[in-house]
Design an enzyme around this catalytic site. Structure first.
Site, mmCIF file in Angstrom:
data_model
loop_
_atom_site.group_PDB
_atom_site.id
_atom_site.type_symbol
_atom_site.label_atom_id
_atom_site.label_comp_id
_atom_site.label_asym_id
_atom_site.label_seq_id
_atom_site.Cartn_x
_atom_site.Cartn_y
_atom_site.Cartn_z
ATOM 1 N N LEU A 1 30.832 -31.309 2.742
ATOM 2 C CA LEU A 1 29.706 -30.635 3.381
ATOM 3 C C LEU A 1 29.143 -29.599 2.442
ATOM 4 C CD1 LEU A 1 31.265 -30.082 6.941
ATOM 5 C CD2 LEU A 1 29.546 -31.784 6.306
ATOM 6 N N ASP A 2 27.841 -29.359 2.538
ATOM 7 C CA ASP A 2 27.199 -28.337 1.722
ATOM 8 C C ASP A 2 27.746 -26.966 2.078
ATOM 9 O OD1 ASP A 2 25.566 -30.177 0.449
ATOM 10 O OD2 ASP A 2 23.988 -29.991 1.948
ATOM 11 N N ILE A 3 27.544 -26.003 1.193
ATOM 12 C CA ILE A 3 28.095 -24.651 1.363
ATOM 13 C C ILE A 3 27.608 -23.987 2.661
ATOM 14 C CG2 ILE A 3 26.303 -23.496 -0.001
ATOM 15 C CD1 ILE A 3 28.635 -21.698 -1.129
ATOM 16 N N ASN A 4 26.385 -24.244 3.071
ATOM 17 C CA ASN A 4 25.847 -23.608 4.275
ATOM 18 C C ASN A 4 25.985 -24.450 5.526
ATOM 19 O OD1 ASN A 4 25.043 -21.233 2.965
ATOM 20 N ND2 ASN A 4 23.240 -22.262 2.150
ATOM 21 N N THR A 5 26.756 -25.528 5.460
ATOM 22 C CA THR A 5 26.945 -26.416 6.608
ATOM 23 C C THR A 5 28.327 -26.193 7.193
ATOM 24 O OG1 THR A 5 25.546 -28.060 5.517
ATOM 25 C CG2 THR A 5 26.884 -28.837 7.323
#
Length: 133
Positions: free
Chosen positions: A125-129
């Protein structure tokens, strides 16, 4: 009638002739599954001449092995392969889904208990997800 040539390697022929066929895998994967290091690190070990299979030093990771092969890393036999364990982890926002981050950001692995064996992610997952990995 055209007959296809037998393209099995010597090792595959030996494995298929036994009573119970043995599973083959690449040498780097076998080393990683034993918990010694990652597959990429295993490839560097091979290039450095640190790996022997059945008494012979290998120089290429393009080698399939089975459980009957004798694999040594720095002269020591591989530890027994641990059974696969699966954990669920709900990733919070702000953590990177990687083992090592080149920007020195905090990773999901830094939040896991230190006593866990070598752990890898399935998915990312992306850092902000946030979500399940």
């Amino acid at each position: 009638m055209n007959k296809k040539p037998d393209t099995k390697s010597h090792d595959e022929t030996q494995a298929s002739s036994s009573e119970e066929p043995q599973v083959q895998m690449r040498i780097a994967k076998a080393i990683a599954r034993a918990g010694v290091c990652s597959r990429r690190e295993a490839e560097t070990y091979i290039a450095a001449g640190r790996i022997k299979v059945n008494g012979k030093k290998i120089s290429s990771p393009a080698l399939n092995v089975t459980s009957s092969d004798k694999i040594l890393v720095d002269g020591q036999p591989l530890p027994d392969q641990e059974p696969v364990k699966i954990w669920r982890y709900h990733k919070p926002k702000g953590l990177v889904t990687t083992a090592k981050d080149e920007k020195d950001r905090e990773t999901i692995f830094s939040k896991l208990p230190k006593h866990l064996p070598r752990t890898i992610t399935i998915g990312r997952l992306d850092i902000n997800t946030t979500g399940l990995v």
